[in-house]
Design a protein around this motif. Structure first.
Motif, mmCIF file in Angstrom:
data_model
loop_
_atom_site.group_PDB
_atom_site.id
_atom_site.type_symbol
_atom_site.label_atom_id
_atom_site.label_comp_id
_atom_site.label_asym_id
_atom_site.label_seq_id
_atom_site.Cartn_x
_atom_site.Cartn_y
_atom_site.Cartn_z
ATOM 1 N N ASN A 102 -72.346 26.463 -28.373
ATOM 2 C CA ASN A 102 -72.644 26.406 -29.719
ATOM 3 C C ASN A 102 -73.352 27.230 -30.227
ATOM 4 N N ILE A 103 -73.411 28.764 -29.555
ATOM 5 C CA ILE A 103 -74.381 29.580 -29.832
ATOM 6 C C ILE A 103 -74.078 30.205 -31.337
ATOM 7 N N THR A 127 -75.470 40.257 -16.281
ATOM 8 C CA THR A 127 -75.762 38.896 -16.906
ATOM 9 C C THR A 127 -74.222 38.618 -17.048
ATOM 10 N N VAL A 128 -73.677 37.444 -17.029
ATOM 11 C CA VAL A 128 -72.555 36.566 -17.378
ATOM 12 C C VAL A 128 -72.860 35.423 -18.331
ATOM 13 N N ALA A 129 -72.251 35.387 -19.348
ATOM 14 C CA ALA A 129 -71.971 34.398 -20.223
ATOM 15 C C ALA A 129 -70.907 33.288 -19.762
ATOM 16 N N TYR A 138 -67.420 35.215 -27.995
ATOM 17 C CA TYR A 138 -67.425 36.113 -26.989
ATOM 18 C C TYR A 138 -68.085 37.621 -28.042
ATOM 19 N N GLU A 139 -67.748 37.582 -29.120
ATOM 20 C CA GLU A 139 -68.460 38.628 -30.014
ATOM 21 C C GLU A 139 -69.763 38.579 -29.960
ATOM 22 N N ILE A 140 -70.239 37.326 -29.986
ATOM 23 C CA ILE A 140 -71.712 37.024 -30.347
ATOM 24 C C ILE A 140 -72.529 37.613 -29.036
ATOM 25 N N GLY A 145 -75.422 42.029 -25.612
ATOM 26 C CA GLY A 145 -75.565 42.810 -24.420
ATOM 27 C C GLY A 145 -75.386 42.182 -23.098
ATOM 28 N N ILE A 146 -74.689 41.024 -23.432
ATOM 29 C CA ILE A 146 -74.369 40.252 -21.994
ATOM 30 C C ILE A 146 -73.117 41.084 -21.359
#
Length: 160
Positions: A102-103, A127-129, A138-140, A145-146
């Protein structure tokens, strides 16, 4: 038969590393397939009741010497201790999906993830989200910078 040039992630709990039969088997396989060891990523699943940190660090050091990469899975939740996790000398931090999902609506989660990304960059970690479910998320995370993303936005898990 040509083997695709891809990495393979394997979840491994810290309890697994405490078991001799598992680590011996892993070490045997890595020796047997040492030319492919650089494609393996062990995703460490943290546990709060680990007894032998020295044993775990020795195993990690041994497999990293063969080219294996270490990822910390579900980073940022539960009992994560930055100092202890960094003592494992990871290559990758996988930011937990509970912070990502829910970022777009949660400013606190945005700030936590931004801090983690800054921390990871300073430590020279990839880093991996996790749990990237749609283009907005995805855009956020990309703008933060992830380095990589995973989740339903890219595809659902499938059986082969």
């Amino acid at each position: 038969r040509k083997i695709p040039n891809i990495s393979i992630s394997i979840n491994l709990s810290l309890h697994d590393i405490e078991r001799d039969e598992i680590t011996s088997y892993i070490e045997t396989l890595l020796y047997q397939y040492q030319s492919e060891a650089h494609r393996i990523i062990f995703e460490l699943l943290e546990s709060e009741d680990i007894k032998d940190f020295f044993l775990i660090k020795q195993f990690i050091k041994k497999v990293k010497a063969q080219g294996v990469k270490i990822a910390i899975d579900d980073f940022g939740t539960g009992y994560s201790n930055f100092e202890r996790l960094l003592s494992y000398e990871p290559d990758i931090l996988k930011i937990d999906g509970s912070l990502i999902k829910n970022i777009q609506h949660n400013l606190v989660n945005q700030h936590i993830v931004e801090t983690m990304v800054l921390f990871a960059k300073k430590q020279n970690l990839t880093t991996v989200a996790e749990f990237v479910e749609n283009e907005t998320i995805y855009e956020i995370v990309r703008a933060m910078g992830i380095d990589y993303s995973q989740g339903y936005y890219f595809g659902r898990p499938e059986l082969f």
